[in-house]
Scaffold this motif. Structure first.
Motif, PDB file in Angstrom:
ATOM      1  N   PHE A  74      -0.398  -2.379  -0.564  1.00 32.04           N
ATOM      2  CA  PHE A  74      -0.979  -2.218   0.445  1.00 32.04           C
ATOM      3  C   PHE A  74      -2.914  -2.864   0.171  1.00 32.04           C
ATOM      4  O   PHE A  74      -2.857  -3.339   0.757  1.00 32.04           O
ATOM      5  CB  PHE A  74      -1.886  -0.988   0.168  1.00 32.04           C
ATOM      6  N   LYS A  75      -3.196  -3.427  -1.012  1.00 35.35           N
ATOM      7  CA  LYS A  75      -4.282  -4.056  -1.910  1.00 35.35           C
ATOM      8  C   LYS A  75      -3.478  -5.574  -0.825  1.00 35.35           C
ATOM      9  O   LYS A  75      -5.153  -6.072  -1.190  1.00 35.35           O
ATOM     10  CB  LYS A  75      -4.153  -4.176  -3.276  1.00 35.35           C
ATOM     11  N   LYS A  78      -4.426  -7.454   3.996  1.00 44.79           N
ATOM     12  CA  LYS A  78      -5.682  -7.201   4.831  1.00 44.79           C
ATOM     13  C   LYS A  78      -5.414  -7.798   6.303  1.00 44.79           C
ATOM     14  O   LYS A  78      -4.444  -8.786   5.904  1.00 44.79           O
ATOM     15  CB  LYS A  78      -6.987  -8.355   4.134  1.00 44.79           C
ATOM     16  N   ASN A  85      -7.211  -2.741   9.450  1.00 44.97           N
ATOM     17  CA  ASN A  85      -8.067  -2.253   8.441  1.00 44.97           C
ATOM     18  C   ASN A  85      -8.195  -0.891   7.566  1.00 44.97           C
ATOM     19  O   ASN A  85      -7.807  -0.465   6.677  1.00 44.97           O
ATOM     20  CB  ASN A  85      -8.700  -2.887   7.967  1.00 44.97           C
ATOM     21  N   ARG A  86      -8.750  -0.230   8.405  1.00 42.17           N
ATOM     22  CA  ARG A  86      -9.513   0.962   8.300  1.00 42.17           C
ATOM     23  C   ARG A  86      -7.922   1.923   8.763  1.00 42.17           C
ATOM     24  O   ARG A  86      -8.117   2.736   7.375  1.00 42.17           O
ATOM     25  CB  ARG A  86     -10.431   1.022   9.548  1.00 42.17           C
ATOM     26  N   ILE A  88      -5.001   1.161   7.414  1.00 45.89           N
ATOM     27  CA  ILE A  88      -4.499   0.325   5.924  1.00 45.89           C
ATOM     28  C   ILE A  88      -4.979   1.744   4.885  1.00 45.89           C
ATOM     29  O   ILE A  88      -4.584   1.874   4.297  1.00 45.89           O
ATOM     30  CB  ILE A  88      -3.998  -1.012   6.065  1.00 45.89           C
ATOM     31  N   SER A  89      -6.127   1.672   5.015  1.00 45.38           N
ATOM     32  CA  SER A  89      -6.905   1.971   3.897  1.00 45.38           C
ATOM     33  C   SER A  89      -6.526   3.602   4.281  1.00 45.38           C
ATOM     34  O   SER A  89      -6.731   4.405   2.565  1.00 45.38           O
ATOM     35  CB  SER A  89      -8.211   1.444   3.590  1.00 45.38           C
ATOM     36  N   SER A  90      -6.437   4.341   4.822  1.00 47.91           N
ATOM     37  CA  SER A  90      -6.690   5.565   5.047  1.00 47.91           C
ATOM     38  C   SER A  90      -5.488   5.585   4.740  1.00 47.91           C
ATOM     39  O   SER A  90      -4.852   7.042   4.128  1.00 47.91           O
ATOM     40  CB  SER A  90      -6.609   6.121   6.769  1.00 47.91           C
ATOM     41  N   ALA A  92      -3.383   4.242   3.081  1.00 44.44           N
ATOM     42  CA  ALA A  92      -3.424   4.252   1.379  1.00 44.44           C
ATOM     43  C   ALA A  92      -3.772   5.225   0.254  1.00 44.44           C
ATOM     44  O   ALA A  92      -3.495   6.004  -0.466  1.00 44.44           O
ATOM     45  CB  ALA A  92      -4.418   3.225   1.102  1.00 44.44           C
ATOM     46  N   ASN A  93      -5.044   5.639   0.982  1.00 41.74           N
ATOM     47  CA  ASN A  93      -5.996   7.017   0.629  1.00 41.74           C
ATOM     48  C   ASN A  93      -4.752   8.440   0.571  1.00 41.74           C
ATOM     49  O   ASN A  93      -4.775   9.222  -0.494  1.00 41.74           O
ATOM     50  CB  ASN A  93      -7.202   7.529   1.168  1.00 41.74           C
TER      51      ASN A  93
END
Lengths: 152, 213
Positions: A74-75, A78, A85-86, A88-90, A92-93
């Motif tokens: 995930f890191k 980008k 991106n949003r 992906i971070s969701s 990842a969380n």
């Protein structure tokens, strides 16, 4: 959470919901996979499908694959697209909270990694390190449905 | 293979259309080309990466090609590609996005059979079967492919227009305490939570409860 299900990974029984991860991935799947031009290699399925993993090893493999995605994938994913991106971070969380559950279960049940799963994890890391990090991370993210299909 | 000069416009909208894992490649003719365009098709298994030609779809003039047999392993993912030819010219190969039969197929509604007593209706639901090469091949119900498969069932009292909705995991439902001598109409839908897949609702099956003795 909506869509909570009991997942059996060998000795581990974990209540999880894949619905949000699935929805998030479906929303960006075509975008992410179009960034991966390599057809002849799969990070998760080369040379053998995850479906070849034996049931007792599922606990160990799932735990380590969640570590792989959180720590390595995930890191490095980008993009220039804020919507992607949003999402992906969701995802990842969601993986972070599921990893906590899996880690507890992994420790409580002393999930031992058999020879085959250790070999499979080595192969996945070798596939990953065979590419430059951005390509490897993007390809791994594009294969998230392979992991989810196998888990379910 | 002595490729020709490829300046023909590309086929458009190359994509899989899949129902119950009958996976058919579809595309539109290149812009501005009338009749006479021929096509050839190839496909590959993601992660294997060797393109394989589909002989039955070589030099065809239709804008579809059935790749169900080649993409029947739903634990794999696939790409397919199409090239057009006209008057000695050709187009580029145009690819699909990555096709995952498990998540990208559509599911037909379930089949319904209904029977009644004087104050209840019994409903039996049957999930559709996965596409198979021939009638002799063993049937695989989509229930086996999607273990989390559920049914949403709608029951409508034709007289009062009152509707009930049920969500069940097993394939039988008995609706009790109904009015004798009354028509009820039943329809049902398949719902898979993950991957998220919903069929449409089936055609309505209407039946009347028996009159009071």
């Amino acid at each position: 959470t909506a869509g909570n299900k009991i997942f059996h990974f060998g000795a581990c029984r974990v209540s999880m919901s894949m619905t949000e991860i699935r929805a998030g991935f479906t929303a960006i799947k075509t975008n992410i996979q179009s960034r991966d031009p390599i057809r002849s290699l799969s990070i998760l399925s080369h040379p053998h499908s995850l479906h070849k993993v034996k049931s007792p090893d599922r606990c160990c493999i799932t735990h380590h694959l969640f570590d792989f995605y959180v720590d390595k994938v995930f890191k490095h994913c980008k993009t220039e697209d804020s919507f992607v991106n949003r999402k992906i971070s969701s995802i990842a969380n969601s993986f972070l909270s599921l990893r906590r559950k899996l880690r507890q279960c992994h420790e409580q049940n002393n999930c031992v990694c058999g020879e085959e799963s250790t070999e499979k994890l080595k192969q996945i890391l070798a596939n990953y390190e065979g590419l430059n990090v951005t390509s490897a991370a993007m390809k791994s993210l594009g294969e998230l449905d392979i992991l989810l299909d196998w888990m379910e | 293979s002595g490729e020709l000069y490829c300046s023909l416009p590309n086929p458009r909208n190359v994509h899989f259309e899949s129902i119950n894992m009958k996976n058919v490649l579809h595309w539109s003719a290149p812009a501005g080309t009338g009749n006479g365009v021929l096509y050839k098709v190839k496909y590959l298994v993601y992660g294997v990466g060797k393109w394989i030609r589909k002989p039955e779809c070589r030099n065809i003039n239709t804008t579809w090609c059935d790749l169900s047999s080649e993409t029947s392993d739903y634990e794999e993912q696939y790409y397919a590609s199409v090239k057009a030819f006209l008057n000695g010219m050709c187009s580029d190969w145009v690819e699909t996005t990555r096709f995952n039969p498990l998540t990208d197929t559509k599911i037909d509604p379930p089949m319904i059979s209904v029977s009644s007593t004087d104050n209840s209706i019994s409903i039996i639901l049957t999930a559709p079967e996965k596409w198979k090469r021939s009638p002799e091949e063993e049937s695989i119900s989509l229930l086996q492919v999607y273990p989390g498969l559920q049914y949403n069932v709608s029951v409508l009292n034709k007289k009062t227009k009152k509707r009930w909705l049920f969500s069940i995991s097993n394939n039988t439902l008995v609706v009790p305490w109904l009015e004798p001598g009354t028509a009820y109409c039943v329809s049902a839908q398949i719902h898979v939570t993950t991957p998220l897949l919903d069929s449409g609702f089936s055609k309505e099956h209407c039946i009347a409860t028996l009159k009071d003795k």
